[in-house]
Motif scaffolding. Sequence first.
Motif, mmCIF file in Angstrom:
data_model
loop_
_atom_site.group_PDB
_atom_site.id
_atom_site.type_symbol
_atom_site.label_atom_id
_atom_site.label_comp_id
_atom_site.label_asym_id
_atom_site.label_seq_id
_atom_site.Cartn_x
_atom_site.Cartn_y
_atom_site.Cartn_z
ATOM 1 N N ALA A 11 9.328 67.525 -61.867
ATOM 2 C CA ALA A 11 9.940 68.135 -63.051
ATOM 3 C C ALA A 11 9.778 69.650 -63.019
ATOM 4 C CB ALA A 11 9.326 67.553 -64.320
ATOM 5 N N ALA A 12 8.604 70.127 -62.652
ATOM 6 C CA ALA A 12 8.367 71.576 -62.591
ATOM 7 C C ALA A 12 9.275 72.227 -61.553
ATOM 8 C CB ALA A 12 6.903 71.856 -62.260
ATOM 9 N N THR A 13 9.466 71.571 -60.420
ATOM 10 C CA THR A 13 10.353 72.110 -59.384
ATOM 11 C C THR A 13 11.790 72.175 -59.890
ATOM 12 O OG1 THR A 13 8.933 71.232 -57.639
ATOM 13 C CG2 THR A 13 11.204 71.750 -57.032
ATOM 14 N N ALA A 16 8.913 74.891 -73.782
ATOM 15 C CA ALA A 16 7.989 74.749 -74.909
ATOM 16 C C ALA A 16 8.517 73.738 -75.924
ATOM 17 C CB ALA A 16 7.768 76.104 -75.569
ATOM 18 N N ILE A 17 9.803 73.758 -76.179
ATOM 19 C CA ILE A 17 10.390 72.828 -77.138
ATOM 20 C C ILE A 17 10.314 71.393 -76.615
ATOM 21 C CG2 ILE A 17 12.570 72.103 -78.195
ATOM 22 C CD1 ILE A 17 13.237 75.092 -78.451
ATOM 23 N N GLY A 18 10.567 71.216 -75.336
ATOM 24 C CA GLY A 18 10.581 69.870 -74.768
ATOM 25 C C GLY A 18 9.242 69.372 -74.282
ATOM 26 N N ARG A 19 8.204 70.192 -74.421
ATOM 27 C CA ARG A 19 6.892 69.831 -73.873
ATOM 28 C C ARG A 19 6.439 68.436 -74.304
ATOM 29 N NH1 ARG A 19 3.337 74.051 -75.661
ATOM 30 N NH2 ARG A 19 4.560 75.277 -74.215
ATOM 31 N N ARG A 20 6.611 68.107 -75.551
ATOM 32 C CA ARG A 20 6.174 66.798 -76.028
ATOM 33 C C ARG A 20 7.013 65.689 -75.397
ATOM 34 N NH1 ARG A 20 4.099 65.744 -81.933
ATOM 35 N NH2 ARG A 20 2.137 65.367 -80.901
ATOM 36 N N ASN A 21 8.301 65.945 -75.174
ATOM 37 C CA ASN A 21 9.157 64.940 -74.546
ATOM 38 C C ASN A 21 8.750 64.697 -73.099
ATOM 39 O OD1 ASN A 21 10.630 64.838 -76.897
ATOM 40 N ND2 ASN A 21 12.124 66.322 -76.197
ATOM 41 N N TRP A 22 8.250 65.735 -72.457
ATOM 42 C CA TRP A 22 7.916 65.628 -71.032
ATOM 43 C C TRP A 22 6.441 65.339 -70.808
ATOM 44 C CZ3 TRP A 22 10.594 70.813 -71.368
ATOM 45 C CH2 TRP A 22 11.969 70.619 -71.453
ATOM 46 N N LEU A 23 5.733 65.041 -71.877
ATOM 47 C CA LEU A 23 4.304 64.795 -71.766
ATOM 48 C C LEU A 23 4.017 63.640 -70.803
ATOM 49 C CD1 LEU A 23 1.509 65.567 -72.813
ATOM 50 C CD2 LEU A 23 1.863 63.981 -74.697
#
Length: 135
Positions: A80-82, A62-69
């Motif tokens: 990435a999900a794996t 949740a914290i990195g969600r914007r970085n991984w957008l």
Amino acid sequence: MPLLISFRPWLDELRHDTLPKSPIGTAARYALNNWEALIRYCEDGELAIDNNVAERAMKPCAIGRRNWLFCGNDTGGRTAATLFSLTGSAKRHGLDPFVWLRDVLTRLPVLRAATNPIPDALLQPLLPDLWAATV
């Protein structure tokens, strides 16, 4: 459970004595609407009273969600999900994800050179729950 049993009539009383949209009325209605889930942990000793473990596991994503957008494309997102799933599993089994991943990534080319595609029987010991026994 005895505390919860005495709590239920108080909630019922609150529901009738307070305005439904007041903060305490909203809280009482929420607790009553979720009563079965609220007391479930008393019925099964293996259940935790809260979901803090799950919340803590989801927090880094949740914290990195914007970085991984911007993972590049759908394939990058699946990769990435794996990786998040595998490193999360390694953490859950008490492993250092970096050590585990480095070992697995050095073993895979050797396995692939020996047999392509790599059979499941050779891959399973590399999963986090079985890996510690093979090191």
